[in-house]
Scaffold this active site. Structure first.
Site, PDB file in Angstrom:
ATOM      1  N   GLU A 156       0.654  -1.633  -0.407  1.00 20.41           N
ATOM      2  CA  GLU A 156      -0.020   0.167   0.049  1.00 20.41           C
ATOM      3  C   GLU A 156       0.659   1.824   0.060  1.00 20.41           C
ATOM      4  O   GLU A 156       1.065   1.969   1.279  1.00 20.41           O
ATOM      5  CB  GLU A 156      -0.800   0.222   0.851  1.00 20.41           C
ATOM      6  CG  GLU A 156      -1.881  -0.579   1.224  1.00 20.41           C
ATOM      7  CD  GLU A 156      -2.770  -0.859   2.554  1.00 20.41           C
ATOM      8  OE1 GLU A 156      -2.836  -0.338   3.463  1.00 20.41           O
ATOM      9  OE2 GLU A 156      -3.448  -2.109   2.552  1.00 20.41           O
ATOM     10  N   GLU A 263      -6.140 -10.824  -1.108  1.00 19.62           N
ATOM     11  CA  GLU A 263      -6.534 -10.837   0.345  1.00 19.62           C
ATOM     12  C   GLU A 263      -8.696 -10.784   0.279  1.00 19.62           C
ATOM     13  O   GLU A 263      -9.291  -9.947   0.475  1.00 19.62           O
ATOM     14  CB  GLU A 263      -6.361  -9.858   0.642  1.00 19.62           C
ATOM     15  CG  GLU A 263      -4.603  -8.994   1.260  1.00 19.62           C
ATOM     16  CD  GLU A 263      -4.292  -8.337   1.838  1.00 19.62           C
ATOM     17  OE1 GLU A 263      -4.949  -7.616   2.545  1.00 19.62           O
ATOM     18  OE2 GLU A 263      -2.714  -7.629   1.803  1.00 19.62           O
TER      19      GLU A 263
HETATM   20  C1  XIL Z   1      -5.686  -6.391   9.314  1.00 17.93           C
HETATM   21  C2  XIL Z   1      -6.633  -7.623   9.725  1.00 17.93           C
HETATM   22  O1  XIL Z   1      -6.823  -8.632   8.912  1.00 17.93           O
HETATM   23  C3  XIL Z   1      -6.350  -7.248  11.177  1.00 17.93           C
HETATM   24  O2  XIL Z   1      -6.511  -8.232  12.086  1.00 17.93           O
HETATM   25  C4  XIL Z   1      -5.591  -6.119  11.122  1.00 17.93           C
HETATM   26  O3  XIL Z   1      -6.521  -5.626  12.625  1.00 17.93           O
HETATM   27  C5  XIL Z   1      -5.166  -4.837  10.738  1.00 17.93           C
HETATM   28  O4  XIL Z   1      -5.064  -5.909   9.099  1.00 17.93           O
HETATM   29  N1  XIL Z   1      -4.780  -4.867   3.730  1.00 17.93           N
HETATM   30  C6  XIL Z   1      -3.928  -5.516   4.242  1.00 17.93           C
HETATM   31  C7  XIL Z   1      -3.771  -6.413   5.378  1.00 17.93           C
HETATM   32  O5  XIL Z   1      -2.740  -6.335   3.591  1.00 17.93           O
HETATM   33  O6  XIL Z   1      -2.757  -6.727   5.837  1.00 17.93           O
HETATM   34  C8  XIL Z   1      -5.197  -6.774   6.417  1.00 17.93           C
HETATM   35  O7  XIL Z   1      -5.127  -7.262   7.433  1.00 17.93           O
HETATM   36  C9  XIL Z   1      -6.330  -5.361   5.926  1.00 17.93           C
HETATM   37  C10 XIL Z   1      -5.332  -4.898   4.850  1.00 17.93           C
END
Ligand code: XIL
Length: 363
Positions: A156, A263
């Site tokens: 990001e 994701e």
């Molecule tokens: C999220 C996790 O799922 C949560 O448990 C944590 O509190 C915050 O991060 N983008 C990403 C992930 O790259 O690492 C994130 O994961 C969600 C958004």
């Protein structure tokens, strides 16, 4: 004698059906075996519950949801916390699943100490910060060398604002763009065999997509060892449209790089990118038939297009295991239950699961 034959015969039948049963349990990984690996984001705790069985049956890849992020794994300068990452790595090895590492450099879940001089309490210089990043990446990638086959190296870094290129994170403020290139080079030095990804969200937005593509082209032109792009895929019942996703996948495919969906989840609420307080209008948190159907439609569109671009997409990973728990239960609205995955809270496949796996072309 007769009885003995019957017993042997029965044992034979049992054995056959047992072998059959062992061969037939198909999961997502089997349905999509001709297309891509299918992964899931996990916590160390989940691997000690009944979700472990579901993971092994359905998936052939895992990503630690939080355990390998900078904050959890490197809470202070001279302290690494390996327990979570190691237990996930051991589970993956024991059960023959691939492991994606997530993530080496991000602006969130990053420990304060990285940016602060412990003596003066002031912000560190670019040199110090880059040295700390190098130490971090070298230590973490070396530990999981040969176990983690792919890393999200930088997460990001691109801005969501239309007229801004890079996100003005502390990384960027202190180091400029250079931290990105350096992160890839150091990860590659530590494990030359690992695939290295740039990971981000909302690539369906054309403006953001073009910025990501510009950055990747720049990195490639400089000979930076980047293997591919991770599209997070945090989508919702109202996006992406078929056209949006098709052009997104087409544009990234044309870069000739590996692509992974890293994701995936489909929220049952219309997409919002920023955290906000829960309001009176958020009262309906049911998984209604209407939400279910819209979610099915988006999942179908996604998998239809993932399959279309199978040459370029090597993996699709879901962000969490089942609707029992998702990070979307607390994001963007804290305490608003979501149902974004393919398994319900009882770990039963939802209708969306059957819809995306029923197509003949999966076989
Ligand atoms: C999220 C996790 O799922 C949560 O448990 C944590 O509190 C915050 O991060 N983008 C990403 C992930 O790259 O690492 C994130 O994961 C969600 C958004």
């Amino acid at each position: 004698m007769k009885l003995r034959n019957i017993v042997i015969g029965m044992a034979f039948i049992c054995q056959c059906s047992h072998t059959q049963a062992q061969k037939t349990p198909t999961g997502l990984k089997d349905h999509f075996k001709n297309y891509f690996t299918v992964g899931v984001a996990v916590s160390p705790q989940a691997l000690k519950t009944d979700e472990a069985g579901l993971i092994v049956k359905e998936f052939n890849s895992m990503t630690p949801e939080n355990a390998m992020k900078m904050g959890p794994i490197h809470p202070s300068e001279n302290q690494y916390n390996w327990a979570g990452g190691d237990s996930i790595a051991a589970f993956a090895k024991r059960n023959g699943l691939k492991l994606r590492g997530h993530c080496l450099c991000w602006h969130n879940q990053t420990p304060r100490w990285l940016f602060i001089d412990s003596v003066t309490g002031k912000q560190v210089t670019k040199e110090v910060l880059l040295q700390r990043l190098k130490d971090h990446i070298t230590t973490v990638v070396s530990r999981y060398k040969g176990t983690v086959y792919a890393w999200d190296v930088v997460n990001e870094a691109i801005s969501d604002k239309k007229d801004e290129y890079m996100r003005p994170s502390l990384w960027y403020q202190i180091c400029g763009e250079e931290f990105i290139e350096k992160a890839f080079r150091w990860a590659h030095e530590a494990d030359p065999n690992a695939l290295l990804f740039y990971n981000d969200y909302n690539e369906i937005d054309l403006v953001k997509r073009e910025k990501i593509i510009r950055m990747i082209k720049d990195l490639k032109a400089k000979g930076v060892p980047i293997s591919g792009v991770g599209l997070q895929g945090h989508w919702a019942i109202n996006e992406p449209s078929k056209g949006q996703l098709d052009s997104t996948l087409k544009d990234f495919s044309s870069l000739g790089l590996n692509m992974q969906i890293t994701e995936l989840d489909i929220s049952v609420y219309p997409k919002e990118h920023n955290a906000r307080e829960r309001q009176a209008t958020d009262v309906d948190t049911s998984f209604s038939t209407e939400k279910e159907q819209k979610q099915i439609d988006v999942y179908k569109t996604c998998f239809e297009l993932f399959k279309k671009y199978k040459k370029n997409i090597s993996s699709v990973t879901f962000w969490n295991i089942s609707d029992r728990h998702s990070w979307l239960d607390n994001f963007p609205v804290r305490g608003r239950k979501d149902y974004p995955l393919l398994f319900d809270a009882q770990l039963k496949p939802k209708k969306a699961y059957w819809e995306i796996t029923k197509s003949e072309s999966n076989k």
